[in-house]
Write an enzyme that holds these catalytic residues in place. Structure first.
Site, PDB file in Angstrom:
ATOM      1  CB  CYS A 112      54.197  36.695  47.661  1.00 34.07           C
ATOM      2  SG  CYS A 112      53.045  35.545  46.922  1.00 34.07           S
ATOM      3  CG  HIS A 249      52.636  40.723  46.929  1.00 30.99           C
ATOM      4  ND1 HIS A 249      52.929  40.228  45.689  1.00 30.99           N
ATOM      5  CD2 HIS A 249      51.940  39.753  47.575  1.00 30.99           C
ATOM      6  CE1 HIS A 249      52.451  38.991  45.593  1.00 30.99           C
ATOM      7  NE2 HIS A 249      51.842  38.685  46.729  1.00 30.99           N
ATOM      8  CG  ASN A 279      49.774  36.669  44.291  1.00 27.44           C
ATOM      9  OD1 ASN A 279      50.953  36.866  43.987  1.00 27.44           O
ATOM     10  ND2 ASN A 279      49.409  36.326  45.509  1.00 27.44           N
TER      11      ASN A 279
HETATM   12  N1  ACO Z   1      34.142  32.139  43.458  1.00 28.78           N
HETATM   13  C1  ACO Z   1      33.003  32.150  44.157  1.00 28.78           C
HETATM   14  N2  ACO Z   1      32.937  31.866  45.466  1.00 28.78           N
HETATM   15  C2  ACO Z   1      34.084  31.563  46.096  1.00 28.78           C
HETATM   16  C3  ACO Z   1      35.315  31.523  45.417  1.00 28.78           C
HETATM   17  C4  ACO Z   1      35.317  31.812  44.049  1.00 28.78           C
HETATM   18  N3  ACO Z   1      36.432  31.818  43.301  1.00 28.78           N
HETATM   19  N4  ACO Z   1      36.278  31.198  46.284  1.00 28.78           N
HETATM   20  C5  ACO Z   1      35.692  31.048  47.466  1.00 28.78           C
HETATM   21  N5  ACO Z   1      34.360  31.245  47.364  1.00 28.78           N
HETATM   22  C6  ACO Z   1      33.333  31.181  48.415  1.00 28.78           C
HETATM   23  C7  ACO Z   1      33.796  30.316  49.570  1.00 28.78           C
HETATM   24  O1  ACO Z   1      33.481  28.956  49.330  1.00 28.78           O
HETATM   25  C8  ACO Z   1      32.999  30.900  50.706  1.00 28.78           C
HETATM   26  O2  ACO Z   1      31.688  30.378  50.677  1.00 28.78           O
HETATM   27  P1  ACO Z   1      30.934  30.003  52.044  1.00 28.78           P
HETATM   28  O3  ACO Z   1      30.854  31.286  52.828  1.00 28.78           O
HETATM   29  O4  ACO Z   1      29.653  29.469  51.554  1.00 28.78           O
HETATM   30  O5  ACO Z   1      31.823  28.981  52.702  1.00 28.78           O
HETATM   31  C9  ACO Z   1      32.901  32.383  50.386  1.00 28.78           C
HETATM   32  O6  ACO Z   1      33.167  32.487  48.967  1.00 28.78           O
HETATM   33  C10 ACO Z   1      33.898  33.230  51.146  1.00 28.78           C
HETATM   34  O7  ACO Z   1      35.191  32.610  51.057  1.00 28.78           O
HETATM   35  P2  ACO Z   1      36.468  33.217  51.758  1.00 28.78           P
HETATM   36  O8  ACO Z   1      37.641  32.357  51.481  1.00 28.78           O
HETATM   37  O9  ACO Z   1      36.161  33.560  53.172  1.00 28.78           O
HETATM   38  O10 ACO Z   1      36.598  34.584  50.919  1.00 28.78           O
HETATM   39  P3  ACO Z   1      37.517  35.845  51.210  1.00 28.78           P
HETATM   40  O11 ACO Z   1      36.691  37.064  51.236  1.00 28.78           O
HETATM   41  O12 ACO Z   1      38.468  35.607  52.339  1.00 28.78           O
HETATM   42  O13 ACO Z   1      38.353  35.929  49.858  1.00 28.78           O
HETATM   43  C11 ACO Z   1      40.597  35.423  49.098  1.00 28.78           C
HETATM   44  C12 ACO Z   1      39.215  34.882  49.510  1.00 28.78           C
HETATM   45  C13 ACO Z   1      40.393  36.280  47.873  1.00 28.78           C
HETATM   46  C14 ACO Z   1      41.486  34.253  48.793  1.00 28.78           C
HETATM   47  C15 ACO Z   1      41.192  36.287  50.236  1.00 28.78           C
HETATM   48  O14 ACO Z   1      41.086  35.610  51.447  1.00 28.78           O
HETATM   49  C16 ACO Z   1      42.649  36.655  50.020  1.00 28.78           C
HETATM   50  O15 ACO Z   1      42.983  37.385  49.121  1.00 28.78           O
HETATM   51  N6  ACO Z   1      43.533  36.211  50.926  1.00 28.78           N
HETATM   52  C17 ACO Z   1      44.938  36.612  50.929  1.00 28.78           C
HETATM   53  C18 ACO Z   1      45.752  36.003  49.844  1.00 28.78           C
HETATM   54  C19 ACO Z   1      47.194  36.451  49.989  1.00 28.78           C
HETATM   55  O16 ACO Z   1      47.502  37.576  50.299  1.00 28.78           O
HETATM   56  N7  ACO Z   1      48.126  35.541  49.850  1.00 28.78           N
HETATM   57  C20 ACO Z   1      49.509  35.877  50.202  1.00 28.78           C
HETATM   58  C21 ACO Z   1      50.416  35.838  49.152  1.00 28.78           C
HETATM   59  S1  ACO Z   1      50.330  34.377  48.189  1.00 28.78           S
HETATM   60  C22 ACO Z   1      51.918  33.606  48.214  1.00 28.78           C
HETATM   61  O17 ACO Z   1      52.749  33.863  48.988  1.00 28.78           O
HETATM   62  C23 ACO Z   1      52.147  32.494  47.214  1.00 28.78           C
END
Ligand code: ACO
Length: 322
Positions: A112, A249, A279
């Site tokens: 990214c 980003h 993304n």
């Molecule tokens: N729909 C519904 N529920 C979901 C989904 C979904 N799509 N995905 C996860 N959940 C659930 C999980 O199972 C979890 O349930 P649990 O509490 O019962 O275990 C709950 O939602 C919370 O999950 P988290 O993963 O903790 O959710 P979070 O608030 O962290 O959001 C996300 C997830 C959106 C992926 C976030 O962490 C994020 O954006 N992270 C950064 C991503 C990023 O910046 N990447 C870098 C660049 S990518 C690259 O370089 C290729």
């Protein structure tokens, strides 16, 4: 000698997948995706549409906006982590399409952060007098490395392309770029299955697909983006109040809002496209930049801060006088 952005361009594949479409084949909801990420829809490449297919129209638009012809381009730096071929590199494939042989053309793989890395490299070529009209591209078809059965990542990633032309200029354009990496967190975000992989590695969770520990990535991204933004401002002895636009980003709206808060920038001064693009990795910053330029928000002479964080981890920022 400086490099200056002379033109921007972008291209998105026609097919759109909304959050509601995703609800149809995975356990998720529009409300969850909007609340946690800000994403509402994303573009996905058609079957048979590759990374260079997306890059070509974006590049042509940037070249046209710069008032140049493809034959004027004497350097192509192409950021992607989803190249069409192992080799030849995506830069040379694009060069052939554009019909501008002769100059250097190569690809940069920094996930990214790829576009910030590519911009930084091209800027150095121009400053050193080795290129006059550099084409910097970020393009991806992440839908091909997305595990559509993993709701933790499938809702995030998407396809698209963005490009800029950097001209050699006596006027300041790219003021400084700041690149970093920390290879110690590979297991938090990776896409296994490269042809050079050593046999005997532990079986990957999903070979060929993105694996991400989202919560951990989130924390480190917020911390490192905060640091690199301070570094960019300090290197130019600028206060954050000097900034006109943040062009971040587009990974997650909450990360973008966190960065804006840290800079004391109202969200009206931040280019946000994550709701429409998802993304798109290396394409995300040039797609957002082109959106802001073409709808007239970003004007000549304004000060832009570009930043990105991605797998590696890699991250970086660029301060640009547009
Ligand atoms: N729909 C519904 N529920 C979901 C989904 C979904 N799509 N995905 C996860 N959940 C659930 C999980 O199972 C979890 O349930 P649990 O509490 O019962 O275990 C709950 O939602 C919370 O999950 P988290 O993963 O903790 O959710 P979070 O608030 O962290 O959001 C996300 C997830 C959106 C992926 C976030 O962490 C994020 O954006 N992270 C950064 C991503 C990023 O910046 N990447 C870098 C660049 S990518 C690259 O370089 C290729």
């Amino acid at each position: 000698m400086y490099s200056k952005i002379a033109g921007t361009g972008s291209y998105l594949p026609e097919k759109i997948l909304t959050n509601r479409d995703l609800e149809g084949f995975m356990e998720t909801s529009d409300a969850w995706i909007r609340e946690r990420t800000g994403i509402e829809r994303r573009h996905v490449a058609a079957e048979g549409q590759g990374t260079v297919d997306l890059a070509e129209p974006a590049a042509r638009r940037a070249i046209e906006a710069a008032g140049l012809a493809p034959r004027d381009i004497d350097l192509i730096v192409f950021a992607t982590c989803t190249p069409d071929y192992v080799f030849p590199n995506a830069g040379t494939l694009l060069q052939q399409r554009l019909g501008c042989p002769g100059g250097a053309a190569f690809s940069v793989e920094a996930a990214c952060s790829g576009f910030i890395y590519a911009l930084s490299i091209a800027d150095k070529f121009v400053r050193a007098g080795e290129a006059k009209h550099a084409l910097v591209v970020g393009a991806e078809v992440l839908s091909r490395v997305t595990d559509w059965s993993d709701r933790g990542t499938a809702i995030l990633f998407a396809d698209g392309a963005g490009a800029v032309v950097l001209n050699a200029s006596a006027q300041p354009g790219v003021l400084s770029t700041h690149l970093h990496a920390d290879g110690s967190h590979r297991e938090l975000l990776f896409c296994p299955g490269g042809p050079g992989a050593r046999s005997g590695l532990p079986a990957a969770p999903a070979p060929g697909f993105i694996h991400m520990e989202g919560r951990e990535v989130f924390k480190i991204a917020v911390m490192e983006l905060g640091r690199v933004v301070d570094e960019a401002l300090a290197a130019n002895r600028l206060d954050r109040s000097a900034l006109d636009w943040l062009v971040p980003h587009q990974a997650n709206l909450r990360i973008i809002q966190g960065a804006a808060r840290k800079l004391d920038l109202p969200m009206e001064r931040v280019i946000v496209t994550v709701q429409d693009h998802g993304n798109t990795s290396a394409a995300s910053v040039p797609l957002a930049l082109d959106a802001g330029v073409r709808d007239g928000r970003i004007k000549r002479g304004e000060l832009l801060l570009l930043e990105a964080f991605g797998a590696g981890f890699t991250w970086g920022a660029a301060l640009v006088r547009y």
